[in-house]
Design a protein around this motif. Structure first.
Motif, PDB file in Angstrom:
ATOM      1  N   GLY A 124       0.816  -1.207   0.000  1.00  0.00           N
ATOM      2  CA  GLY A 124       0.000   0.000   0.000  1.00  0.00           C
ATOM      3  C   GLY A 124       0.850   1.257   0.000  1.00  0.00           C
ATOM      4  N   LEU A 125       1.924   1.252   0.782  1.00  0.00           N
ATOM      5  CA  LEU A 125       2.821   2.403   0.820  1.00  0.00           C
ATOM      6  C   LEU A 125       3.467   2.613  -0.546  1.00  0.00           C
ATOM      7  N   ARG A 126       3.879   1.534  -1.200  1.00  0.00           N
ATOM      8  CA  ARG A 126       4.436   1.638  -2.555  1.00  0.00           C
ATOM      9  C   ARG A 126       3.399   2.196  -3.527  1.00  0.00           C
ATOM     10  N   ALA A 127       2.149   1.778  -3.372  1.00  0.00           N
ATOM     11  CA  ALA A 127       1.086   2.287  -4.239  1.00  0.00           C
ATOM     12  C   ALA A 127       0.871   3.786  -4.014  1.00  0.00           C
ATOM     13  N   MET A 128       0.957   4.242  -2.767  1.00  0.00           N
ATOM     14  CA  MET A 128       0.807   5.674  -2.482  1.00  0.00           C
ATOM     15  C   MET A 128       1.963   6.467  -3.089  1.00  0.00           C
ATOM     16  N   VAL A 129       3.167   5.943  -2.972  1.00  0.00           N
ATOM     17  CA  VAL A 129       4.340   6.608  -3.562  1.00  0.00           C
ATOM     18  C   VAL A 129       4.186   6.679  -5.081  1.00  0.00           C
ATOM     19  N   ALA A 130       3.763   5.582  -5.688  1.00  0.00           N
ATOM     20  CA  ALA A 130       3.566   5.570  -7.145  1.00  0.00           C
ATOM     21  C   ALA A 130       2.512   6.593  -7.546  1.00  0.00           C
ATOM     22  N   ARG A 131       1.433   6.700  -6.790  1.00  0.00           N
ATOM     23  CA  ARG A 131       0.381   7.688  -7.108  1.00  0.00           C
ATOM     24  C   ARG A 131       0.942   9.100  -7.040  1.00  0.00           C
ATOM     25  N   LEU A 132       1.728   9.387  -6.002  1.00  0.00           N
ATOM     26  CA  LEU A 132       2.292  10.739  -5.862  1.00  0.00           C
ATOM     27  C   LEU A 132       3.275  11.057  -6.989  1.00  0.00           C
ATOM     28  N   LYS A 133       4.064  10.073  -7.402  1.00  0.00           N
ATOM     29  CA  LYS A 133       4.977  10.300  -8.526  1.00  0.00           C
ATOM     30  C   LYS A 133       4.184  10.507  -9.817  1.00  0.00           C
ATOM     31  N   ASP A 134       3.099   9.765  -9.992  1.00  0.00           N
ATOM     32  CA  ASP A 134       2.237   9.945 -11.163  1.00  0.00           C
ATOM     33  C   ASP A 134       1.630  11.348 -11.162  1.00  0.00           C
ATOM     34  N   LEU A 135       1.177  11.802 -10.007  1.00  0.00           N
ATOM     35  CA  LEU A 135       0.603  13.146  -9.898  1.00  0.00           C
ATOM     36  C   LEU A 135       1.647  14.208 -10.235  1.00  0.00           C
ATOM     37  N   ALA A 136       2.890  13.991  -9.790  1.00  0.00           N
ATOM     38  CA  ALA A 136       3.973  14.945 -10.088  1.00  0.00           C
ATOM     39  C   ALA A 136       4.273  14.961 -11.581  1.00  0.00           C
ATOM     40  N   ARG A 137       4.270  13.780 -12.220  1.00  0.00           N
ATOM     41  CA  ARG A 137       4.488  13.723 -13.670  1.00  0.00           C
ATOM     42  C   ARG A 137       3.379  14.480 -14.412  1.00  0.00           C
ATOM     43  N   ALA A 138       2.146  14.263 -13.976  1.00  0.00           N
ATOM     44  CA  ALA A 138       1.010  14.902 -14.634  1.00  0.00           C
ATOM     45  C   ALA A 138       1.030  16.420 -14.433  1.00  0.00           C
ATOM     46  N   ALA A 139       1.581  16.872 -13.317  1.00  0.00           N
ATOM     47  CA  ALA A 139       1.605  18.312 -13.004  1.00  0.00           C
ATOM     48  C   ALA A 139       2.745  19.032 -13.689  1.00  0.00           C
ATOM     49  N   ALA A 140       3.703  18.286 -14.217  1.00  0.00           N
ATOM     50  CA  ALA A 140       4.908  18.903 -14.810  1.00  0.00           C
ATOM     51  C   ALA A 140       4.602  19.644 -16.096  1.00  0.00           C
TER      52      ALA A 140
END
Length: 140
Positions: A124-140
């Motif tokens: 679950g923690l890995r999934a949260m980290v992946a979501r945050l990295k995805d959000l950062a990619r989308a915000a770039a």
């Protein structure tokens, strides 16, 4: 919240010898998180791959180099809400580029969480980290 940034979490972990005390500290961090509105809890903000119900809702502020990713999160499990708080202290308010480049897993490993969380919580923690990295990619 008991800490103002992730470095304070690391310092507190170093002072606490017992993992029960560390778990209580993480749970207390979760209790101190800004609340997440029920209206933000949707299929779009739900994090898949977690045994618990987890939501992370992003907010982008600023333009260009001043652009920052902020987020709120929540979970139906207190320890998971605490893990969201740890990630919030590490990442919220940083630029998308900083989040993408951050060794989040390495910084979390310094806490020793990988050795003391169940495999479901670690996933679950890995999934949260992946979501945050995805959000950062989308915000770039």
């Amino acid at each position: 919240m008991d800490a103002e940034n992730f470095d304070e979490v690391v310092e507190t972990f170093e002072l606490l010898d017992d993992w029960e005390d560390r778990y209580r500290y993480v749970i207390d961090l979760g209790r101190g998180m800004p609340p997440m509105a029920e209206s933000q809890k949707s299929a779009l903000t739900k994090v898949d791959g977690c045994a618990s119900q987890v939501w992370i809702a992003p907010r982008i502020e600023g333009e260009g180099a001043a652009r920052r990713l902020h987020f709120v999160g929540d979970s139906d499990a207190m320890i998971v809400r605490g893990l969201i708080a740890v990630l919030w202290l590490m990442l919220s308010g940083r630029s998308p580029a900083e989040i993408r480049e951050e060794d989040i897993e390495g910084r979390l490993k310094a806490l020793g969480l990988d050795q003391h969380l169940s495999s479901q919580r670690s996933n679950g923690l890995r999934a949260m980290v992946a979501r945050l990295k995805d959000l950062a990619r989308a915000a770039a």
